[in-house]
Enzyme design. Structure first.
Site, PDB file in Angstrom:
ATOM      1  N   CYS A 157      42.783  38.731  47.347  1.00 49.14           N
ATOM      2  CA  CYS A 157      43.504  38.329  46.123  1.00 49.14           C
ATOM      3  C   CYS A 157      43.110  39.254  44.976  1.00 49.14           C
ATOM      4  O   CYS A 157      43.937  39.953  44.417  1.00 49.14           O
ATOM      5  CB  CYS A 157      43.203  36.874  45.793  1.00 49.14           C
ATOM      6  SG  CYS A 157      43.811  35.706  47.029  1.00 49.14           S
ATOM      7  N   ARG A 177      46.437  40.263  42.999  1.00 49.47           N
ATOM      8  CA  ARG A 177      47.822  40.090  43.445  1.00 49.47           C
ATOM      9  C   ARG A 177      48.293  38.663  43.267  1.00 49.47           C
ATOM     10  O   ARG A 177      49.486  38.398  43.073  1.00 49.47           O
ATOM     11  CB  ARG A 177      47.978  40.505  44.908  1.00 49.47           C
ATOM     12  CG  ARG A 177      47.206  39.631  45.878  1.00 49.47           C
ATOM     13  CD  ARG A 177      47.519  39.886  47.333  1.00 49.47           C
ATOM     14  NE  ARG A 177      46.710  39.038  48.195  1.00 49.47           N
ATOM     15  CZ  ARG A 177      46.999  37.779  48.503  1.00 49.47           C
ATOM     16  NH1 ARG A 177      48.095  37.209  48.025  1.00 49.47           N
ATOM     17  NH2 ARG A 177      46.204  37.074  49.281  1.00 49.47           N
ATOM     18  N   ASP A 180      45.494  31.181  42.215  1.00 45.03           N
ATOM     19  CA  ASP A 180      45.604  29.739  42.041  1.00 45.03           C
ATOM     20  C   ASP A 180      44.927  29.447  40.703  1.00 45.03           C
ATOM     21  O   ASP A 180      43.704  29.419  40.604  1.00 45.03           O
ATOM     22  CB  ASP A 180      44.892  29.061  43.210  1.00 45.03           C
ATOM     23  CG  ASP A 180      44.802  27.546  43.087  1.00 45.03           C
ATOM     24  OD1 ASP A 180      45.069  27.017  41.999  1.00 45.03           O
ATOM     25  OD2 ASP A 180      44.424  26.900  44.076  1.00 45.03           O
ATOM     26  N   ASN A 188      37.031  33.736  38.804  1.00 45.39           N
ATOM     27  CA  ASN A 188      37.167  35.183  38.943  1.00 45.39           C
ATOM     28  C   ASN A 188      36.780  35.930  37.676  1.00 45.39           C
ATOM     29  O   ASN A 188      36.124  36.977  37.731  1.00 45.39           O
ATOM     30  CB  ASN A 188      38.592  35.552  39.332  1.00 45.39           C
ATOM     31  CG  ASN A 188      38.989  35.098  40.715  1.00 45.39           C
ATOM     32  OD1 ASN A 188      40.109  34.647  40.931  1.00 45.39           O
ATOM     33  ND2 ASN A 188      38.099  35.182  41.687  1.00 45.39           N
ATOM     34  N   ALA A 275      45.169  24.367  48.708  1.00 43.03           N
ATOM     35  CA  ALA A 275      46.239  24.749  49.638  1.00 43.03           C
ATOM     36  C   ALA A 275      45.785  25.979  50.420  1.00 43.03           C
ATOM     37  O   ALA A 275      45.216  26.903  49.863  1.00 43.03           O
ATOM     38  CB  ALA A 275      47.516  25.058  48.876  1.00 43.03           C
TER      39      ALA A 275
END
Length: 276
Positions: A157, A177, A180, A188, A275
């Protein structure tokens, strides 16, 4: 008030009010009960954090910075790809029976490449250039290796970091990219703000600016009530970020090398569904 909170609230409101839903598509992610996990998203959110002013950690709720830093070191310092060597269980859903996430994240950073100056992996090449070629415009990493995607438990990600020295400041761009937004945004941001501080200290610079570019910033359908509750909570001043200034070797940092003084935050003890 924490600037990270202000940006988080602004971004969430923008996604919820102006975002695009994917309910007309047959999406890949699913909830634990098997239902399709749909999202509302904004394309290309760009946030800038001036690390000379404050550390970008949320106070709307607690960011588990020890676990976030542990994961950062697992990827960037240990260049590991086995979740059994990680203190948190965030990656468990993408690991195989041995704990491996395949040729993803840390694995990619640890692969050595040949350069005119010798053989380096991506992290050591960054460290070498910051000390020997600080004016270079090629100080970057990229772990989105198309050749190995089929052997990754999860395609990266946060996939690219570009470092740039301006005067005595080390700045960086984090390219992501997909994100969530509820579960991963500040996680992050904190990780890569810490990384900039680490790289700056061991290379003789001061941490400057972190620019975070998110191509697909999304909120999952089942997260919306939680987001709406969270962004109405009060904000506090950002805590004071401290790191062990005696460390001059990137590989000697531990998760205990960093502290946040006077970290105030709201209690938000809810189970956030993930998810996969």
């Amino acid at each position: 008030m924490s600037y990270a909170d202000e940006l988080f609230i602004k971004n969430c409101k923008d996604i919820l009010e102006n975002g695009v839903w994917d309910t007309d598509f047959d999406v890949r992610p699913k909830w634990e009960d098997g239902a399709k996990a749909h999202t509302v998203k904004k394309f290309c959110i760009v946030n800038r954090y001036d690390l000379t002013k404050e550390f970008p950690i949320m106070t709307l709720r607690r960011t588990a910075y020890k676990s976030a830093i542990d994961e950062l070191l697992w990827i960037w310092q240990k260049k590991d790809n086995n979740v059994n060597n990680l203190s948190s269980h965030i990656w468990d859903s993408w690991a195989d029976e041995t704990g491996s996430i395949g040729k993803a994240y840390g694995y990619q950073l640890g692969v050595k490449h040949i350069y005119p100056e010798g053989e380096f992996d991506q992290v050591d090449r960054v460290l070498y250039d910051l000390k020997n070629n600080p004016t270079s415009r090629r100080i970057m990493t990229n772990i989105y290796n198309h050749h190995d995607l089929h052997e990754m438990g999860l395609a990266p990600c946060a996939y690219s970091m570009t470092f740039n020295v301006s005067g005595n400041k080390l700045n960086a761009i984090l390219n992501q990219r997909s994100q969530d937004f509820l579960t991963a945004n500040n996680w992050n941001v904190c990780q890569y703000a810490v990384l900039v501080h680490m790289m700056a200290q061991v290379s003789g610079f001061e941490a400057g600016e972190l620019v975070h570019i998110i191509a697909d910033a999304h909120i999952y359908d089942r997260h919306i009530p939680l987001v709406e509750e969270l962004i109405e909570k009060p904000m506090f001043d950002a805590p004071v970020f401290k790191m062990d200034t005696s460390i001059d070797d990137f590989y000697k940092f531990t998760k205990d090398s960093f502290t946040f003084e006077n970290y105030q935050y709201n209690e938000f003890k809810v189970k956030i569904p993930v998810a996969v």
